[in-house]
Motif scaffolding. Structure first.
Motif, short mmCIF file in Angstrom:
data_model
loop_
_atom_site.label_atom_id
_atom_site.label_comp_id
_atom_site.label_asym_id
_atom_site.label_seq_id
_atom_site.Cartn_x
_atom_site.Cartn_y
_atom_site.Cartn_z
N GLN A 39 -10.16 -37.99 24.09
CA GLN A 39 -10.12 -36.53 24.04
C GLN A 39 -11.34 -36.00 24.46
O GLN A 39 -11.47 -34.94 24.85
CB GLN A 39 -10.37 -35.77 21.74
N SER A 97 -1.65 -35.84 28.20
CA SER A 97 -1.58 -35.64 26.58
C SER A 97 -2.84 -34.96 25.92
O SER A 97 -2.38 -33.61 24.86
CB SER A 97 -0.66 -36.69 25.23
N ALA A 98 -4.48 -35.05 26.32
CA ALA A 98 -4.99 -34.45 25.37
C ALA A 98 -5.10 -33.55 25.80
O ALA A 98 -6.10 -33.27 25.20
CB ALA A 98 -6.30 -35.61 25.18
N GLU A 100 -3.23 -31.48 27.96
CA GLU A 100 -2.10 -29.97 27.18
C GLU A 100 -2.46 -30.06 25.67
O GLU A 100 -2.60 -29.01 25.29
CB GLU A 100 -0.86 -30.55 27.50
N GLU A 101 -2.85 -31.10 25.29
CA GLU A 101 -2.89 -30.35 23.52
C GLU A 101 -4.57 -29.30 24.00
O GLU A 101 -4.54 -28.45 23.05
CB GLU A 101 -3.98 -31.50 22.89
N LEU A 102 -5.47 -29.58 25.01
CA LEU A 102 -6.65 -28.21 25.08
C LEU A 102 -5.82 -27.18 26.18
O LEU A 102 -6.85 -26.10 26.20
CB LEU A 102 -7.74 -29.11 26.27
#
Length: 244
Positions: A39, A97-98, A100-102
């Motif tokens: 992250q 994944s990290a 797209e979370e942002l």
């Protein structure tokens, strides 16, 4: 998720490739992925992406499996290398994944087709993703055994017409000796491709350095552990080494 703006204030780069090792994703653990570290690196990429710079990434697989290590233990080299390529796909999916979370649009593009989890590598499609301000993570190396992810990074950077490769490491540049073991080690501000090869400095493997030299692609080595380091280096600040 939002697209980034088209301008890159403070940066002379329009498109770059970030190369990091699989070990960089381990954090303080001895194996695998450390989610807070993944992250943190994703936030570094997001901060640069927000300025409008187009970003490609190549991530190694050494935190999960390294082909050379498997080969050294008696495994057939080609099989070991393919296993290492699959490890890079897992790391790429974790970084996707990290990101797209942002809120950063991201595509994982694999040199080995596996349509259920990522896209196959098609150069023109990848270029279009970059033009649409999506981060492209190139996985599975070159798709061939006997080539490292360093060589894959240099190959993809040339294919994508990147202006530089940014190699994130645990130290703030290229040294004549390992600075962890030798406090007196000298850091280079700038060094030529030929000197890197002649001095056998562990920047990237020889084939990657030669490919960068033949295509006049600069390599900027910096510390990925420095918060805000990636953004700062793009703006010409901080400590780093240029190989050109």
């Amino acid at each position: 998720m939002t697209e980034a703006s088209d301008t890159a204030p403070g940066s002379t780069y329009k498109r770059v490739l970030l190369k990091i090792s699989g070990e960089a994703l381990m954090g303080d653990t001895g194996f695998g992925l450390h989610p807070p570290t993944v992250q943190r690196i994703a936030k570094e990429v997001q901060s640069v992406h927000a300025t409008g710079v187009e970003i490609c990434m190549v991530i190694g697989g050494g935190n999960i499996f390294r082909g050379l290590a498997g080969s050294a233990q008696g495994m057939e080299r080609t099989t070991a290398d393919y296993m290492g390529m699959l490890a890079t796909v897992m790391n790429a999916l974790a970084m996707q994944s990290a990101l797209e979370e942002l809120g950063v649009f991201t595509r994982v593009i694999s040199a080995i087709p596996m349509d259920q989890v990522c896209e196959p590598y098609i150069r023109r499609r990848a270029v279009r993703h970059l033009e649409k301000k999506r981060v492209c993570i190139f996985a599975a190396g070159t798709g061939n055994p006997y080539f490292t992810t360093d060589t894959a990074a240099t190959l993809r950077a040339n294919e994508m017409a990147c202006q530089a490769i940014f190699k994130g490491t645990k130290v703030d540049g290229v040294y004549d000796m390992d600075p962890v073991k030798h406090p007196e080690a000298k850091r280079y501000d700038r060094i030529s491709y030929d000197d890197v090869l002649a001095k056998n400095l562990k920047v990237m493997d020889a084939s990657a350095i030669a490919l960068a030299r033949d295509n006049k692609l600069p390599i900027i080595v910096f510390s990925l552990d420095e918060p805000g380091g990636f953004l700062g280096i793009l703006a010409g600040k901080g400590t780093y080494t240029i190989v050109d």
